[in-house]
Design an enzyme around this catalytic site. Sequence first.
Site, PDB file in Angstrom:
ATOM      1  NE  ARG A  40     -47.451  25.231  23.706  1.00  0.00           N
ATOM      2  CZ  ARG A  40     -47.615  26.077  22.709  1.00  0.00           C
ATOM      3  NH1 ARG A  40     -47.975  27.316  22.939  1.00  0.00           N
ATOM      4  NH2 ARG A  40     -47.382  25.702  21.476  1.00  0.00           N
ATOM      5  CE  LYS A 202     -49.367  30.880  15.537  1.00  0.00           C
ATOM      6  NZ  LYS A 202     -48.605  30.050  16.473  1.00  0.00           N
ATOM      7  N   GLY A 356     -49.802  23.837  18.662  1.00  0.00           N
ATOM      8  CA  GLY A 356     -50.643  23.991  19.836  1.00  0.00           C
ATOM      9  C   GLY A 356     -52.106  23.707  19.531  1.00  0.00           C
ATOM     10  N   GLY A 379     -44.644  25.500  14.653  1.00  0.00           N
ATOM     11  CA  GLY A 379     -43.606  26.086  13.812  1.00  0.00           C
ATOM     12  C   GLY A 379     -42.271  25.392  14.018  1.00  0.00           C
TER      13      GLY A 379
HETATM   14  P1  ADP Z   1     -51.200  25.162  15.116  1.00  0.00           P
HETATM   15  O1  ADP Z   1     -51.363  25.873  16.426  1.00  0.00           O
HETATM   16  O2  ADP Z   1     -51.628  23.725  15.179  1.00  0.00           O
HETATM   17  O3  ADP Z   1     -49.828  25.338  14.515  1.00  0.00           O
HETATM   18  P2  ADP Z   1     -52.370  27.394  13.682  1.00  0.00           P
HETATM   19  O4  ADP Z   1     -52.082  28.228  14.879  1.00  0.00           O
HETATM   20  O5  ADP Z   1     -51.645  27.669  12.431  1.00  0.00           O
HETATM   21  O6  ADP Z   1     -52.220  25.835  14.062  1.00  0.00           O
HETATM   22  O7  ADP Z   1     -53.912  27.498  13.310  1.00  0.00           O
HETATM   23  C1  ADP Z   1     -54.947  27.083  14.172  1.00  0.00           C
HETATM   24  C2  ADP Z   1     -56.153  27.945  14.016  1.00  0.00           C
HETATM   25  O8  ADP Z   1     -56.560  27.978  12.663  1.00  0.00           O
HETATM   26  C3  ADP Z   1     -57.336  27.428  14.800  1.00  0.00           C
HETATM   27  O9  ADP Z   1     -57.693  28.412  15.745  1.00  0.00           O
HETATM   28  C4  ADP Z   1     -58.420  27.246  13.744  1.00  0.00           C
HETATM   29  O10 ADP Z   1     -59.691  27.617  14.183  1.00  0.00           O
HETATM   30  C5  ADP Z   1     -57.946  28.154  12.652  1.00  0.00           C
HETATM   31  N1  ADP Z   1     -58.510  27.801  11.346  1.00  0.00           N
HETATM   32  C6  ADP Z   1     -58.400  26.643  10.679  1.00  0.00           C
HETATM   33  N2  ADP Z   1     -59.081  26.674   9.535  1.00  0.00           N
HETATM   34  C7  ADP Z   1     -59.651  27.891   9.452  1.00  0.00           C
HETATM   35  C8  ADP Z   1     -60.493  28.541   8.492  1.00  0.00           C
HETATM   36  N3  ADP Z   1     -60.890  27.916   7.382  1.00  0.00           N
HETATM   37  N4  ADP Z   1     -60.879  29.805   8.752  1.00  0.00           N
HETATM   38  C9  ADP Z   1     -60.482  30.437   9.884  1.00  0.00           C
HETATM   39  N5  ADP Z   1     -59.685  29.877  10.814  1.00  0.00           N
HETATM   40  C10 ADP Z   1     -59.291  28.623  10.608  1.00  0.00           C
HETATM   41 MG    MG Z   2     -51.672  27.919  16.869  1.00  0.00          MG
END
Ligand code: ADP
Ligand code: MG
Length: 399
Positions: A40, A202, A356, A379
């Site tokens: 970033r 999230k 991220g 988001g």
């Molecule tokens: P992004 O940053 O790509 O928008 P999020 O922040 O929503 O994605 O989610 C990412 C996190 O979700 C990662 O740290 C990952 O380890 C966690 N995650 C994904 N699947 C699971 C699961 N089944 N149980 C717990 N955590 C999970």
């Molecule tokens: Mg994230």
Amino acid sequence: MLRKNLADLARSDLDGRRVLIRVDYNVPLTEDGAVSDDTRVRATLPTLRHVLECGGRPVLLSHLGRPKGQVVPSMSLAPVASVLEEELGAPVRFVPSTDTDEAVIASKNLGPGEVLLLENTRFLPGETTNEPAVAERFARLGDVFVNDAFGSTHRAHASVVGVAGFMRPAVAGFLVQRELEALSGLRLAVGRPFVVILGGAKIGDKIGLLETFLGRADSVLIGGAMANTFLSAMGASTGRSLVEQDAVPVAGRFLATGGERLVLPTDLVVADPGAPDASDAIVVPAEAVPPELAALDIGPDSRETFAAIVREAKTVFWNGPMGLFEKPGFDAGTVSVARATAECTAAGGLTVIGGGDSAAAIRQAGLSDAVSHVSTGGGASLEYLAAGSLPGIEALDPA
Ligand code: ADP
Ligand code: MG
């Protein structure tokens, strides 16, 4: 949503002036407070270099984490200053406040070629509530406003939206501009099948946007912890899986209306949530997670199903990893979707990854360059694709 960007400003708009730039330095920190991924920071270098070359004095505002309006020392932006200094090759001063006279004085004392980084904007309670008084105090920090914080542009916060109301010109930075160009391609000419993949953790932030995608996409694949919330709504036993209880009713409604377009995992990799790796993990049917275990990845059948749908797609948007990919052995679902996305791209598909953690996952799989675009905002990219606009962009000068 046409807005001015940095390239629309004349050199004289920037030369000798303080350019207040909202960046997204919400970087991951190690336990000892070192920056563990500087993506970033690097993403803002084109904007910073341009401003410096035009004689401008960059003053940077960012948030980090969710300190909830209090000073939380472990969420200080101080460690980012030295990383930025090294990446940029220019002196970066750091002041441990944002809306103070101290910060304003530091901004006025900046020498040519110098950059000022201020403290975490979310240390102030008025940031996330978009308090006008806070926005007005932020506006004293610069003469020109640039939003280059794509990952925060969906938030109506004081340093993103409010401040732009008190500053003219207010324009998009190069990172924001590049993101909007890549994502608008995905909004306008969508080749079919259009496949959306949603995962990650999230859930509350993202589930509301699903409605738009169910209306527009040919398939919506749900993995990661997001899938657990849907499985719970179907009445499955979810054991110790991460389920967002508040979102279960919404998930239930989507299940009722989504029909065949909504694709959920049929099997899951489950383990003790505290296990250090996947050596004791087992595969179970998606509706039968044992009470003492948690679903940490999609299972092999689901991997096959998801990958086959993604390979056939002409357009792919992917946000959120399919599992706990950071832990050894729980990345298979994420990696197989990443490979299928790369194959889709090689066959001429348009593929965009947002978020991220999703960006980190595709990098971990070594496939960042094998997809069309990796967005820095999860988001924000979701909301832009769903709504076609973002609050932080609306607040800028019309083109
Ligand atoms: P992004 O940053 O790509 O928008 P999020 O922040 O929503 O994605 O989610 C990412 C996190 O979700 C990662 O740290 C990952 O380890 C966690 N995650 C994904 N699947 C699971 C699961 N089944 N149980 C717990 N955590 C999970
Ligand atoms: Mg994230």
